[in-house]
Enzyme design. Sequence first.
Site, PDB file in Angstrom:
ATOM      1  CG  HIS A 368      -1.986  -1.002   1.227  1.00  0.00           C
ATOM      2  ND1 HIS A 368      -3.241  -0.773   0.738  1.00  0.00           N
ATOM      3  CD2 HIS A 368      -1.979  -2.281   1.638  1.00  0.00           C
ATOM      4  CE1 HIS A 368      -3.970  -1.879   0.876  1.00  0.00           C
ATOM      5  NE2 HIS A 368      -3.236  -2.796   1.419  1.00  0.00           N
ATOM      6  CE  LYS A 560      -6.241  14.135   0.825  1.00  0.00           C
ATOM      7  NZ  LYS A 560      -6.049  13.123  -0.225  1.00  0.00           N
ATOM      8  CE  LYS A 566      -2.123  10.620   3.616  1.00  0.00           C
ATOM      9  NZ  LYS A 566      -2.890   9.856   2.603  1.00  0.00           N
TER      10      LYS A 566
HETATM   11  N1  LIG Z   1      -0.627   2.435   4.707  1.00  0.00           N
HETATM   12  N2  LIG Z   1      -0.993   2.761   3.777  1.00  0.00           N
HETATM   13  N3  LIG Z   1      -1.323   3.084   2.794  1.00  0.00           N
HETATM   14  C1  LIG Z   1      -2.447   3.771   2.287  1.00  0.00           C
HETATM   15  C2  LIG Z   1      -3.122   4.637   3.358  1.00  0.00           C
HETATM   16  N4  LIG Z   1      -2.279   5.549   3.941  1.00  0.00           N
HETATM   17  O1  LIG Z   1      -3.695   3.872   4.335  1.00  0.00           O
HETATM   18  O2  LIG Z   1      -3.337   2.753   1.843  1.00  0.00           O
HETATM   19  C3  LIG Z   1      -4.453   3.216   1.108  1.00  0.00           C
HETATM   20  C4  LIG Z   1      -5.269   2.002   0.709  1.00  0.00           C
HETATM   21  O3  LIG Z   1      -4.612   1.254  -0.246  1.00  0.00           O
HETATM   22  C5  LIG Z   1      -4.024   4.016  -0.130  1.00  0.00           C
HETATM   23  O4  LIG Z   1      -5.148   4.498  -0.783  1.00  0.00           O
HETATM   24  C6  LIG Z   1      -3.124   5.171   0.303  1.00  0.00           C
HETATM   25  O5  LIG Z   1      -2.641   5.809  -0.852  1.00  0.00           O
HETATM   26  C7  LIG Z   1      -1.949   4.612   1.120  1.00  0.00           C
HETATM   27  O6  LIG Z   1      -1.135   5.649   1.598  1.00  0.00           O
END
Ligand SMILES: [N-]=[N+]=N[C@]1([C@H](N)O)O[C@H](CO)[C@@H](O)[C@H](O)[C@H]1O
Length: 826
Positions: A368, A560, A566
């Site tokens: 992720h 977020k 970000k």
């Molecule tokens: N850990 N982690 N990763 C993330 C989010 N922060 O939770 O996963 C999310 C789910 O895959 C993504 O959409 C996001 O870009 C990514 O940064």
Amino acid sequence: MTDARPRPKMRTVGGTLEAFEQDLISNLYYQRGTTLESASGPDGYHTLAVTVRDRLVGRYARTAAAHYQANPRFVYYLSAEYLLGRQLRQNLLYTGTEQFVRPIAEDLGVSLEELEAYDVEPGLGNGGLGRLAACLLDSMATLDIPAVGYGIRYEFGIFKQAFRDGAQVERPDDWTFYGNPWEFPAPDDRQVVGFYGSTAPALDDPSGLRRQWTPAETVRGEPSHMLVPGYGTPTVNIIRLWQARASRESFDLSRFGAGQYKEAVEDIVQAENISKVLYPDDSTEQGRELRLKQQYFLVACSLRDIIRRYRLRNTGWDAFPAKVVIQLNDTHPVMAITELMRLLVDEYRLDWDLAWSITRRTFNYTCHTLLPEALETWSVELLERLLPRHMEIIYSINHFFLQEVAATYPGDLDKMRRLSIIQEYPEKRVRMAHLAVVGSTAVNGVAELHTRLLAETTLRDFAELWPQKFHNVTNGVTPRRFVRLANPRLSELITERLGDEGWLTDLERLDRLAGAADDPAFLERWREVKRLNKVDLTHQVERSTGVVVDPDALCDVMIKRFHEYKRQHLKLLHVITLFNRLREMPEMDMVPRTVLFGGKAAPGYHAMKLLIRLVNAVAETVNTDPVVSRHLKVVLLPDYNVSRAQVIIPAADLSEQISLAGKEASGTGNMKLALNGAVTIGTLDGANIEIRDRVGAENFFLFGLDAQQAVDLRRHYEPRAYYERDPELRAAVDAIASGVFAKGDRSLFAPVVDAMLGRDEYLALADYRAYVECQDAVATAWRDRDRWTRMSVLNAARTGFFSSDRTVREYCDKIWRVDPVRVEPD
Ligand SMILES: [N-]=[N+]=N[C@]1([C@H](N)O)O[C@H](CO)[C@@H](O)[C@H](O)[C@H]1O
């Protein structure tokens, strides 16, 4: 899986209002032991919840029976985080009992809203990763995929965020204070998990690969499960959450007798600490020993439970990979690979090669992130102490793996060092992402750009070695929660236009809305829906911040987690630029704008906590300025979570997705906002690219460096040069430095300025001018109401692709190779 005993007649879904009311009253009596006259708010809520929940139990029983019958291939989703959101309205919708509640509540003199105040969301996650897990479970059930989610039942979820003098303060999230009516404890399936201790050779194994582990400590894993209903189908899957409990003999009676009360319960506290609280870090690894204990606790309990379920209908191990597919949600549960090897080799006495072949065919890994600081590594020293047997297994796995590498790239020591699961310098550490790739059949990124960059950078050597393992599965979101539940007004308008609710389980039908973008009457109604949602939001903003915002202003939303990549600080530079413009030209005709921030910073992330303080300080200054506040309002809504998102997203006009290109793996807020008619201003990052490709460049406000340009600029980047040559940028940065947002204290926010003019890690100053010009284009577009509404309709119409149903279908086709099992309706 269940046995073949005759089943009691289950309560039917929906049923009649009378039956529902009857069940309510009897649950109040027999579940809560109270009467209508003396029932409290929590009594009312729990009774309603149990009555709705019980209408799901019937479907769950039939699902379990159908699965037992079919003995299908099961998907087991292992995740350290789940952001499930509030359960009441979802389950009212999924049981079709919504229609009963209002009349009955009126009858009983209470309102649904009053009862809903006790419907606490289980905040068992940090952000996108945790919410994605919940969306995928919802879609798996809706697509009749046999699946179980496994997680940790943290006693305290993600902290509650409040502000004191604008600074974030964290409060414990005691989410089960009123109990949780949606869960079923299942003590019979408890497990025992070991830690520490030592290993010894297994006497009967010449290969020396089988060993005997004697843990020094054990804890109990107590499971409880929550029902995961499908929408528009009888299927009800479960999510099983584990809570740590001390083993029975942990209470030290003799110490208690000696008055050593703290010592007497020390072991109990130690054990329970394992699932005490969620680690509040998003996209940053947390290297604490307790964190690793949590991760192993989750996988040890879950694997035993998976094997228990498998052996109910299957014998031997050959069928295991055919019946069991395990998805690892990031590296947090990757110890599952070594745990399955330990169980198969040490306990079930399989030989290493067979065990390894079964293990590799069972696991798949979703990555992720791209951020190096988010890729978990654990010190070999810690692993040897906490999980000695697993460290031995990792050494063996790495040994055989490097033999394979050496055979493929003879003499290429550098390649070996880069691929090794063990990092040798500066400290011996285990690279969890490497273990995940070596021990999995499939590896996927969560958006096209992310998956490409993974193969080109972070996991480049693996992608060259095993290209067939790498897949892209772009994230998605469930339209049930983020359109139907969050935005009932818009849902009604869409259903009316499309003729039925089929779009809720086939979201790409939304593209039939595109034609309505040329229908002035429809545009008017679309605008009205958005406006009413904005009015609702203004009420929540005023209630939680005291700030009065204008529902007709452009609602510019950035929701977020706070993280430098970000770039909430870039958004703030834009706000300060508008502030400066209005101060210089009070009469300028600026488009009225409400800038709404929402998001938590990890408690240890001091730079982001300082930025939160600055956002609140700028908001205070803007909102109290007699001239500026007529055009601009800034709000940081406290305690952003799934429930807040469900109020903000339907009201948003502009969706801020301004991360530095190449840093945000996907994003999912971007999808939810577009589906609710918000127009995106963003960079070519993560899923923004795929959103823009689908809505059309003319319906997306693009700006900034792309991923390659960012990498190239980074090599010779001097942020101060941008500051020097751009007067508006200079004025904005100088305003922060001046102390004007800190009652004259120039030192308070100096670190923010130093970071910007010093390293500016995520190139905010380089993208500033393009961003501000793009925002000016947004303002121009906003002035043309029909043009804007057209863009809004087309954003919703053309983002059906981002349904988590599509995401799950892709996982099924590309990775899980699993078929749906139909469950007979009652
Ligand atoms: N850990 N982690 N990763 C993330 C989010 N922060 O939770 O996963 C999310 C789910 O895959 C993504 O959409 C996001 O870009 C990514 O940064």
